[in-house]
Design an enzyme around this catalytic site. Structure first.
Site, short mmCIF file in Angstrom:
data_model
loop_
_atom_site.label_atom_id
_atom_site.label_comp_id
_atom_site.label_asym_id
_atom_site.label_seq_id
_atom_site.Cartn_x
_atom_site.Cartn_y
_atom_site.Cartn_z
N HIS A 1 0.82 -1.21 0.00
CA HIS A 1 0.00 0.00 0.00
C HIS A 1 0.86 1.27 0.00
O HIS A 1 0.33 2.36 -0.19
CB HIS A 1 -0.91 0.00 1.23
CG HIS A 1 -2.35 0.30 0.94
ND1 HIS A 1 -2.91 0.22 -0.32
CD2 HIS A 1 -3.37 0.68 1.76
CE1 HIS A 1 -4.19 0.55 -0.26
NE2 HIS A 1 -4.50 0.83 0.98
N ASN B 1 -7.01 6.46 3.90
CA ASN B 1 -8.43 6.68 3.70
C ASN B 1 -8.84 8.16 3.71
O ASN B 1 -9.97 8.49 3.36
CB ASN B 1 -9.24 5.94 4.77
CG ASN B 1 -9.14 4.42 4.62
OD1 ASN B 1 -8.47 3.92 3.72
ND2 ASN B 1 -9.79 3.70 5.49
N ASP C 1 -0.97 2.18 -5.50
CA ASP C 1 -0.93 0.75 -5.75
C ASP C 1 -2.26 0.30 -6.31
O ASP C 1 -3.28 0.98 -6.16
CB ASP C 1 -0.63 0.00 -4.45
CG ASP C 1 -1.69 0.23 -3.40
OD1 ASP C 1 -2.46 -0.70 -3.09
OD2 ASP C 1 -1.78 1.37 -2.88
N ASN D 1 -9.23 2.88 -1.55
CA ASN D 1 -9.81 3.84 -0.61
C ASN D 1 -9.16 5.22 -0.69
O ASN D 1 -9.83 6.24 -0.45
CB ASN D 1 -9.72 3.31 0.82
CG ASN D 1 -10.68 2.18 1.09
OD1 ASN D 1 -11.73 2.09 0.45
ND2 ASN D 1 -10.34 1.29 2.00
#
Length: 201
Positions: free
Chosen positions: A20, A66, A91, A112
């Protein structure tokens, strides 16, 4: 002309070298190659690089994935960045590892960070480079996978991936997203599988 390049990721040592955080890793590589230094500022770490007369602000949001849109929106306003001069590096588990995909717009694809950016900017009409991480996880373990560490083999490919992405962003700032896409989109593979280390897809 001013540009904002945002690498998505999560702050904290526990997230270092995770799938991530590949956006962070690319920007770190760029700053290191340019002798630029990140400084911690509001909503993120900022570094400045230049290319052919263009000023490029590199942003690693500190808002966690997020809430990435909060940092993007603030720094676009702070640096007076036009929407067409924004590029996000993230990613993407919908692509195999090593795949690099530049697009001039698009949906969040279940990511997200991109979802929050779309919501806070009120649009998805901005350029992005998606870095494939694959989807080798069992049902219900997506979060564990994206927050998992890159394998030694994947880490070995990161310098080549970063170099290609940086080249792509530089092309984006000079020849525009349409032409930069054709020069950037490829898949980086181990040298043992491909002598050149890269293949066009």
């Amino acid at each position: 002309m001013n540009f904002l390049v945002v690498g998505l990721g999560n702050i904290g040592s526990e997230y270092a070298n995770t799938r991530h955080n590949m956006g962070f890793m690319v920007l770190d590589a760029w700053a290191q190659a340019s002798n630029a230094v990140f400084s911690t500022q509001r909503y993120g770490d900022i570094a400045e690089v230049s290319f052919k007369g263009h000023r490029i602000t590199l942003l690693k949001p500190s808002t966690y994935m997020n809430l990435s849109g909060k940092a993007v929106r603030y720094w676009m306003q702070e640096k007076k960045i036009a929407l067409e001069n924004l590029l996000i590096v993230s990613d993407d588990l919908n692509l195999p590892f090593g795949s690099i995909r530049m697009r001039k717009n698009g949906s969040d694809g279940g990511h997200n960070g991109l979802k929050n950016i779309n919501e806070l900017l009120g649009t998805q009409e901005y350029a992005r480079i998606r870095l494939g991480i694959g989807n080798d996880f069992s049902r219900g373990h997506q979060i564990d996978f994206v927050l998992g560490k890159l394998s030694p083999e994947e880490l070995e490919l990161m310098p080549k991936i970063s170099e290609k992405v940086i080249e792509g962003v530089k092309a984006f700032t000079t020849i525009g997203v349409e032409r930069a896409m054709s020069a950037t989109n490829c898949r980086i593979t181990p040298a043992s599988k491909n002598p050149s280390g890269a293949s066009e897809e």
